[in-house]
Design a protein around this motif. Structure first.
Motif, short mmCIF file in Angstrom:
data_model
loop_
_atom_site.label_atom_id
_atom_site.label_comp_id
_atom_site.label_asym_id
_atom_site.label_seq_id
_atom_site.Cartn_x
_atom_site.Cartn_y
_atom_site.Cartn_z
N GLU A 150 -6.10 7.57 43.88
CA GLU A 150 -6.45 8.69 43.02
C GLU A 150 -5.68 8.64 41.71
OE1 GLU A 150 -6.60 13.59 42.99
OE2 GLU A 150 -5.62 12.52 44.64
N LEU A 151 -6.42 8.86 40.63
CA LEU A 151 -5.81 9.06 39.32
C LEU A 151 -5.98 10.53 38.98
CD1 LEU A 151 -7.09 5.92 37.35
CD2 LEU A 151 -4.73 6.42 37.98
N SER A 152 -4.88 11.25 38.87
CA SER A 152 -4.95 12.67 38.52
C SER A 152 -5.27 12.82 37.04
CB SER A 152 -3.61 13.34 38.84
OG SER A 152 -2.60 12.85 37.97
N ARG A 153 -5.57 14.03 36.64
CA ARG A 153 -5.86 14.28 35.22
C ARG A 153 -4.66 13.91 34.35
NH1 ARG A 153 -8.31 19.98 33.45
NH2 ARG A 153 -10.15 19.04 34.45
N ASP A 203 -2.40 11.64 35.01
CA ASP A 203 -2.34 10.17 35.03
C ASP A 203 -3.29 9.59 33.98
OD1 ASP A 203 -0.56 10.16 37.15
OD2 ASP A 203 -2.11 9.88 38.67
N ILE A 204 -4.52 10.10 33.98
CA ILE A 204 -5.54 9.59 33.06
C ILE A 204 -5.16 9.89 31.62
CG2 ILE A 204 -7.96 9.80 32.37
CD1 ILE A 204 -8.58 10.38 35.36
N SER A 226 -12.49 9.49 30.86
CA SER A 226 -11.81 9.34 32.15
C SER A 226 -12.43 8.20 32.96
CB SER A 226 -11.89 10.64 32.94
OG SER A 226 -11.19 11.67 32.28
N THR A 252 -10.37 4.82 34.02
CA THR A 252 -10.25 4.53 35.45
C THR A 252 -10.83 3.15 35.76
OG1 THR A 252 -10.41 6.88 35.99
CG2 THR A 252 -10.87 5.31 37.76
N SER A 303 -11.91 14.03 42.37
CA SER A 303 -10.83 14.28 43.32
C SER A 303 -11.19 15.45 44.21
CB SER A 303 -9.53 14.58 42.57
OG SER A 303 -9.06 13.44 41.89
N ASN A 345 -8.61 18.81 41.12
CA ASN A 345 -7.62 18.80 40.04
C ASN A 345 -8.11 18.12 38.76
OD1 ASN A 345 -7.52 16.04 40.49
ND2 ASN A 345 -5.44 16.01 41.33
N GLY A 398 -9.11 15.04 38.60
CA GLY A 398 -8.85 13.61 38.66
C GLY A 398 -10.04 12.84 39.22
N GLU A 404 -11.17 9.91 42.23
CA GLU A 404 -10.86 9.21 43.48
C GLU A 404 -11.63 7.89 43.49
OE1 GLU A 404 -10.88 11.70 47.12
OE2 GLU A 404 -12.51 10.36 47.73
#
Length: 462
Positions: A247-250, A252-253, A274, A278, A429, A433, A435, A437
């Motif tokens: 998972e890349l959260s918001r 993270d991105i 995003s 990703t 996600s 959140n 993000g 997945e």
């Protein structure tokens, strides 16, 4: 493993006047582009601590009835892809008494529910017993097949296999949301956004791409299998293949975007959505993880970048969002990704890959139909050469974690078929959140390398 308890056939609700007459749809070029692609397989896991008899006596009848009620809105799903002698091209045909195959099964290990619905590395083949097959003959192919597997006192999963020449991921998700809506509300009506739109005249095809693609498929497979409805052979799934979710959260991105932007020193603006970031981050990691095998291989396998885009709002005139069928097209860069990243320092690889993805996405600013006549032939030529396509199944925009049948949102959604297509999967996600997945299938040794890259890369870039 799973033990089959029952195989039944669920028809559209018989009190509906629509289900009492034939219903057919012509295929468009957006459909025939996928004519022989392997089916798409999805699994939806739901927590529901019910004992076996309660599940079989209460939950299964509720799911069956709501499926039947849903199919009265989605008649093509109960039908078949076929090719009548008097038709110039294949059609999707429903006739009264057609139905969807539904298998009810029980897992031999209920305790595996949480294990399978996790994010950690799990044997890829362990998901196959929960996926149903489509029926294929010389006269046609079924459109969808469903399997519901119980994990007593833990939960259940719904496996759905879909013919890609009939519906894309957005239409599949619309069907699943419709089934869930009717099951949850116990009403047979659907809101406008879930009511399928079937008018095929909205897809303009003055150049006859529909039959061009069919003929290209038949030519490509004539020595492999003369059956026009037989799918392109899927890749084998080696025993050492594992599946994991990242998972890349918001945040993270956002920080990946900042990293790429700060290292990009050209005037040209990059498309750093995003999705693009990703895809770029995952592509760099997977290429790194598979580098050792690539070096050892006698025949070097090239890797090209490919992903699909929704055409609904890009065709002229635009197509309604609830259009049922395929309305997607390919964006492909046939350059070898390893050559693109060759001699790039690790800290620069992400920026270079993001620029490559951005260049592809800029094509969406142009006429998306430009070069459409060569799209499929180029993809098939690449497949014939054994070039690996780095592609994406699913989309964060589908909202698969909104498929709530009345027992809460899914604990996990998997696109099982990526283990045969060398793609990654994307979804929003599940905790909402903002993000993304991502599902990945690799050899166990490669997954270890990728996991290390993923975590270390976030620490470095983020």
């Amino acid at each position: 493993m799973a033990k089959t308890l029952e195989i039944s056939h669920v028809p559209p609700y018989s009190d509906s006047s629509n289900s009492l007459s034939d219903f057919s749809l012509p295929v468009t070029f957006c459909d025939t582009c996928w004519f022989k692609f392997p089916p798409v397989e999805r699994l939806f896991f739901y927590s529901l601590p019910q004992p076996k008899q309660t599940f079989l006596n209460s939950t299964i009848p509720r799911l069956k009835r709501s499926l039947s009620l849903t199919l009265q809105h989605f008649l093509p799903l109960a039908g078949n892809l076929t090719w009548p002698r008097d038709s110039p091209k294949p059609i999707i045909l429903y006739i009264p008494n057609d139905s969807v195959s539904l298998t009810v099964a029980e897992s031999n290990a209920a305790e595996d529910f949480d294990f399978l619905a996790g994010d950690h590395a799990r044997e890829a083949a362990s998901f196959h017993p929960f996926i149903p097959n489509l029926k294929v003959s010389e006269t046609g192919a079924s459109v969808i097949s469903v399997q519901i597997t119980l994990f007593p006192n833990r939960g259940f999963c719904i496996g759905v296999t879909c013919h890609h020449a009939v519906l894309d991921g957005k239409s599949t998700t619309m069907f699943m949301k419709s089934w869930a809506h009717i099951c949850r509300s116990e009403k047979s009506s659907l809101p406008p956004e879930l009511t399928p739109f079937y008018d095929r005249s909205v897809i303009s095809d003055p150049d006859g791409l529909d039959m061009l693609y069919v003929n290209q498929w038949l030519e490509f497979t004539k020595y492999k299998d003369p059956n026009p409805f037989q799918f392109l052979p899927s890749l084998d799934v080696p025993s050492d293949f594992v599946r994991a979710t990242f998972e890349l959260s918001r945040p993270d991105i956002a920080k990946l975007r900042e990293k790429v932007s700060s290292s990009w020193n050209k005037a040209e603006k990059l498309h750093l959505t995003s999705f693009a970031l990703t895809l770029s981050y995952m592509a760099v990691g997977i290429l790194k993880a598979t580098e050792e095998d690539h070096k050892l291989a006698t025949k070097k396998q090239k890797a090209f970048l490919a992903f699909t885009v929704d055409y609904r709002n890009r065709l002229r005139p635009p197509v309604l969002e609830n259009y049922f069928g395929n309305c997607v097209g390919w964006l492909v860069n046939y350059e070898d990704l390893r050559e693109i990243l060759k001699d790039q320092a690790d800290q620069d690889a992400l920026t270079v890959m993001a620029a490559t993805v951005s260049d592809l996405m800029k094509k969406l600013e142009e006429d998306v139909m430009e070069g459409a006549a060569e799209t499929l032939s180029n993809v098939l030529a690449a497949l014939a050469e054994g070039i690996r396509g780095f592609s994406v199944a699913g989309s964060p925009r589908f909202g698969v974690y909104g498929v709530d049948f009345g027992w809460g949102k899914p604990k996990k959604v998997e696109v099982v078929s990526i283990d045969r297509t060398a793609a990654i999967s994307m979804a929003e996600s599940r905790d909402g959140n903002g993000g993304i997945e991502v599902g990945v299938v690799l050899k166990k040794s490669e997954m270890d390398v990728f996991s290390s890259f993923f975590l270390a890369g976030l620490e470095t870039h983020v």
